[in-house]
Design a protein around this motif. Structure first.
Motif, PDB file in Angstrom:
ATOM      1  N   LEU A 377       0.817  -1.212   0.000  1.00 29.87           N
ATOM      2  CA  LEU A 377       0.000   0.000   0.000  1.00 29.87           C
ATOM      3  C   LEU A 377       0.851   1.263   0.000  1.00 29.87           C
ATOM      4  O   LEU A 377       0.580   2.194  -0.756  1.00 29.87           O
ATOM      5  CB  LEU A 377      -0.933   0.009   1.220  1.00 29.87           C
ATOM      6  CG  LEU A 377      -1.774   1.271   1.433  1.00 29.87           C
ATOM      7  CD1 LEU A 377      -2.689   1.513   0.251  1.00 29.87           C
ATOM      8  CD2 LEU A 377      -2.575   1.171   2.726  1.00 29.87           C
ATOM      9  N   ALA A 378       1.879   1.312   0.839  1.00 30.35           N
ATOM     10  CA  ALA A 378       2.683   2.523   0.952  1.00 30.35           C
ATOM     11  C   ALA A 378       4.150   2.151   1.046  1.00 30.35           C
ATOM     12  O   ALA A 378       4.522   1.208   1.742  1.00 30.35           O
ATOM     13  CB  ALA A 378       2.264   3.333   2.171  1.00 30.35           C
ATOM     14  N   GLN A 379       4.989   2.928   0.357  1.00 28.86           N
ATOM     15  CA  GLN A 379       6.425   2.690   0.309  1.00 28.86           C
ATOM     16  C   GLN A 379       7.151   3.967   0.726  1.00 28.86           C
ATOM     17  O   GLN A 379       6.806   5.057   0.301  1.00 28.86           O
ATOM     18  CB  GLN A 379       6.850   2.276  -1.103  1.00 28.86           C
ATOM     19  CG  GLN A 379       8.331   1.977  -1.260  1.00 28.86           C
ATOM     20  CD  GLN A 379       8.659   1.541  -2.682  1.00 28.86           C
ATOM     21  OE1 GLN A 379       7.769   1.381  -3.519  1.00 28.86           O
ATOM     22  NE2 GLN A 379       9.944   1.346  -2.942  1.00 28.86           N
ATOM     23  N   THR A 380       8.150   3.806   1.597  1.00 32.37           N
ATOM     24  CA  THR A 380       8.903   4.961   2.078  1.00 32.37           C
ATOM     25  C   THR A 380       9.997   5.334   1.081  1.00 32.37           C
ATOM     26  O   THR A 380      10.387   4.528   0.235  1.00 32.37           O
ATOM     27  CB  THR A 380       9.529   4.662   3.449  1.00 32.37           C
ATOM     28  OG1 THR A 380      10.348   3.492   3.336  1.00 32.37           O
ATOM     29  CG2 THR A 380       8.447   4.410   4.481  1.00 32.37           C
ATOM     30  N   SER A 381      10.533   6.582   1.242  1.00 29.04           N
ATOM     31  CA  SER A 381      11.527   7.048   0.256  1.00 29.04           C
ATOM     32  C   SER A 381      12.535   7.992   0.877  1.00 29.04           C
ATOM     33  O   SER A 381      12.583   9.170   0.546  1.00 29.04           O
ATOM     34  CB  SER A 381      10.831   7.749  -0.908  1.00 29.04           C
ATOM     35  OG  SER A 381      10.116   8.881  -0.431  1.00 29.04           O
ATOM     36  N   GLY A 382      13.327   7.528   1.835  1.00 29.84           N
ATOM     37  CA  GLY A 382      14.447   8.308   2.347  1.00 29.84           C
ATOM     38  C   GLY A 382      14.106   9.180   3.532  1.00 29.84           C
ATOM     39  O   GLY A 382      13.130   8.963   4.242  1.00 29.84           O
ATOM     40  N   ASP A 383      14.946  10.210   3.744  1.00 28.26           N
ATOM     41  CA  ASP A 383      14.805  11.042   4.931  1.00 28.26           C
ATOM     42  C   ASP A 383      14.187  12.386   4.573  1.00 28.26           C
ATOM     43  O   ASP A 383      14.049  12.752   3.403  1.00 28.26           O
ATOM     44  CB  ASP A 383      16.168  11.241   5.596  1.00 28.26           C
ATOM     45  CG  ASP A 383      17.118  12.040   4.725  1.00 28.26           C
ATOM     46  OD1 ASP A 383      16.898  12.076   3.492  1.00 28.26           O
ATOM     47  OD2 ASP A 383      18.058  12.638   5.265  1.00 28.26           O
ATOM     48  N   PHE A 384      13.827  13.135   5.638  1.00 22.77           N
ATOM     49  CA  PHE A 384      13.159  14.424   5.468  1.00 22.77           C
ATOM     50  C   PHE A 384      13.286  15.190   6.778  1.00 22.77           C
ATOM     51  O   PHE A 384      13.631  14.614   7.828  1.00 22.77           O
ATOM     52  CB  PHE A 384      11.671  14.217   5.111  1.00 22.77           C
ATOM     53  CG  PHE A 384      10.971  13.240   6.008  1.00 22.77           C
ATOM     54  CD1 PHE A 384      10.353  13.670   7.176  1.00 22.77           C
ATOM     55  CD2 PHE A 384      10.933  11.885   5.694  1.00 22.77           C
ATOM     56  CE1 PHE A 384       9.717  12.768   8.013  1.00 22.77           C
ATOM     57  CE2 PHE A 384      10.298  10.981   6.524  1.00 22.77           C
ATOM     58  CZ  PHE A 384       9.688  11.424   7.689  1.00 22.77           C
ATOM     59  N   PRO A 385      13.031  16.487   6.791  1.00 22.02           N
ATOM     60  CA  PRO A 385      13.119  17.266   8.029  1.00 22.02           C
ATOM     61  C   PRO A 385      12.088  16.794   9.059  1.00 22.02           C
ATOM     62  O   PRO A 385      10.943  16.481   8.720  1.00 22.02           O
ATOM     63  CB  PRO A 385      12.822  18.703   7.572  1.00 22.02           C
ATOM     64  CG  PRO A 385      13.103  18.699   6.117  1.00 22.02           C
ATOM     65  CD  PRO A 385      12.762  17.322   5.626  1.00 22.02           C
ATOM     66  N   SER A 386      12.506  16.751  10.319  1.00 19.92           N
ATOM     67  CA  SER A 386      11.610  16.265  11.369  1.00 19.92           C
ATOM     68  C   SER A 386      10.397  17.158  11.556  1.00 19.92           C
ATOM     69  O   SER A 386       9.323  16.680  11.951  1.00 19.92           O
ATOM     70  CB  SER A 386      12.379  16.143  12.693  1.00 19.92           C
ATOM     71  OG  SER A 386      13.421  15.201  12.582  1.00 19.92           O
ATOM     72  N   ASP A 387      10.552  18.441  11.287  1.00 24.53           N
ATOM     73  CA  ASP A 387       9.409  19.335  11.517  1.00 24.53           C
ATOM     74  C   ASP A 387       8.288  19.109  10.505  1.00 24.53           C
ATOM     75  O   ASP A 387       7.198  19.662  10.664  1.00 24.53           O
ATOM     76  CB  ASP A 387       9.844  20.797  11.515  1.00 24.53           C
ATOM     77  CG  ASP A 387      10.501  21.208  10.197  1.00 24.53           C
ATOM     78  OD1 ASP A 387      10.616  20.357   9.297  1.00 24.53           O
ATOM     79  OD2 ASP A 387      10.913  22.374  10.090  1.00 24.53           O
ATOM     80  N   ALA A 388       8.542  18.271   9.491  1.00 21.47           N
ATOM     81  CA  ALA A 388       7.456  17.941   8.560  1.00 21.47           C
ATOM     82  C   ALA A 388       6.348  17.190   9.273  1.00 21.47           C
ATOM     83  O   ALA A 388       5.162  17.364   8.963  1.00 21.47           O
ATOM     84  CB  ALA A 388       8.001  17.118   7.387  1.00 21.47           C
TER      85      ALA A 388
END
Length: 437
Positions: A377-388
């Motif tokens: 259903l859902a696939q992750t894709s790396g990192d991102f800022p925590s405040d997101a």
């Protein structure tokens, strides 16, 4: 000496050496058993204990069984300002000897909302005062109950306070009344070897998970985990020389987390029962965070379609449109598993659903976080800022500090505005204009 004189001297000796001491002894016994003397003695003891503990103490009955040995009955501890109940103890046996002090508490009940008062009593009033820890102290609590509005726990507890060369050591062991071989252990060491004394605390649950609901009156945020949430593992707290604290939760597990309760006050709702294992978790609030965890949702649940859209836009989540079939704005999933890593202000999600078990009809996929009955259903894709994450969920102001304490440990750099914001109040705008001038 004349016989009459001898008799007079004998009578005087009898009166002053026998009759008077005996009468005074009998009088003192009678006086000490009178209600007014007992009340006066109890009042003095309550006042002394209040000065030592900082709490208002009420004792229904006090008896001195022998020199240095007392029995106190129906003891109540309250906050001196608000009158809020802290603890109730059925009776206390107190024995003071040259080798140390032994205190036995019979059926004490502690309110979880007053755990802060208990910490102040133990740490600030006892451990941090060298004159109070010159001799060993042993405290035994039979059937200690910590009670809150969400639940309670009961254990037999033994606490020893031992002075050391470089400080003082407190060791507490709580025996599980249901499992004889299971112990909860707490160690507190006050290190006085350095220029600035510091405290180290370690709490281990052993084989018995602790219900989070038992202390949710003290940590109200734990209510968001649901009534079935349990904690298991070891927590370590260290006081830093600047009086800040660092927290370590390596190897701990929180199970039975209700995602529906957790998302109650958030804009987007999620359901399911999750567990989180913290392989690594080191936090210094306001300075740094280093977290590596695995989150499992074995029985699935549902997630709002609007939340999936936000996750796609802000954290780069990839959603399989073949499986994204929403009903009433909700998408059902059969299982969730992913790792969560936070390093300072960066977050990384990686799906951990295993191919062949969750969606056997599909070819090999990586980073699948959510499955839907045989389909990724859902696939992750790396990192991102925590405040997101904070931006997506927009937690209430009362809980924002908890979110930022983990997701945004480093304080933002201070910026001085050249003009007041458009949303500033009249008072704020006037202050800003004055500062500019």
């Amino acid at each position: 000496m004349h016989e009459r004189t001898q008799r007079a001297v004998a009578r005087l000796l009898f009166v002053f050496c026998c009759a008077v001491p005996t009468g005074l002894l009998l009088l003192s016994v009678i006086v000490t058993w009178t209600p007014w003397y007992q009340a006066h003695r109890r009042s003095l003891l309550e006042h002394t204990l209040q000065q030592e503990t900082g709490l208002a103490i009420q004792i229904e009955r006090c008896r001195e069984l022998a020199p240095g040995k007392f029995k106190l009955e129906s003891v109540r501890l309250e906050d001196p300002e608000s009158g809020r109940p802290v603890a109730v103890i059925e009776s206390i046996d107190w024995l003071t000897e040259d080798s140390g002090t032994r205190i036995v508490l019979h059926q004490p009940e502690l309110r979880s909302a007053a755990l802060g008062d208990a910490w102040t009593l133990i740490h600030d009033r006892l451990i941090r005062r060298p004159e109070q820890t010159l001799k060993p102290l042993l405290i035994v609590a039979d059937d200690l109950t910590i009670r809150s509005s969400g639940g309670s726990i009961t254990h037999d507890v033994e606490v020893s306070v031992t002075p050391k060369e470089t400080g003082v050591l407190l060791l507490a062991r709580a025996k599980d009344n249901l499992e004889e071989d299971s112990f909860l252990q707490c160690t507190l060491f006050r290190d006085r070897s350095g220029a600035t004394p510091t405290t180290q605390v370690s709490l281990s649950t052993g084989n018995t998970p602790l219900p989070c609901s038992a202390v949710d009156d003290y940590f109200p945020v734990l209510r968001r985990l649901g009534p079935d949430a349990h904690f298991r593992g070891t927590m370590e707290f260290r006081e830093l020389p600047d009086r800040a604290w660092s927290y370590n939760f390596d190897g701990t597990t929180i199970s039975g987390i209700s995602l529906s309760r957790l998302s109650d006050n958030l804009p987007y709702r999620v359901s399911g029962t999750a567990s989180i294992h913290l392989a690594r978790c080191e936090v210094v609030p306001g300075q740094s965070v280093n977290l590596s965890s695995v989150i499992n949702i074995p029985d699935g649940g549902w997630i709002e379609s609007r939340l999936l859209v936000q996750l796609i836009q802000r954290v780069g989540l990839v959603v399989n449109r073949d499986a994204d079939h929403s009903i009433d704005g909700k998408v059902q999933y059969s299982k969730g598993a992913f790792s969560l890593t936070i390093t300072n202000e960066r977050m990384t999600l990686r799906g951990l659903c295993r191919r062949g078990e969750d969606y056997p009809s599909e070819p090999a996929h990586e980073d699948i976080a959510l499955c839907q009955f045989g389909l990724p259903l859902a696939q992750t894709s790396g990192d991102f800022p925590s405040d997101a994450i904070t931006t997506i969920f927009s937690p209430p102001r009362t809980e924002l500090a908890y979110w930022n304490g983990v997701l945004l440990p480093s304080p933002k750099p201070m910026r001085i505005a050249t003009a007041p914001a458009a949303t500033a109040t009249n008072g704020e705008q006037a202050a800003a204009d004055s500062q500019q001038r």
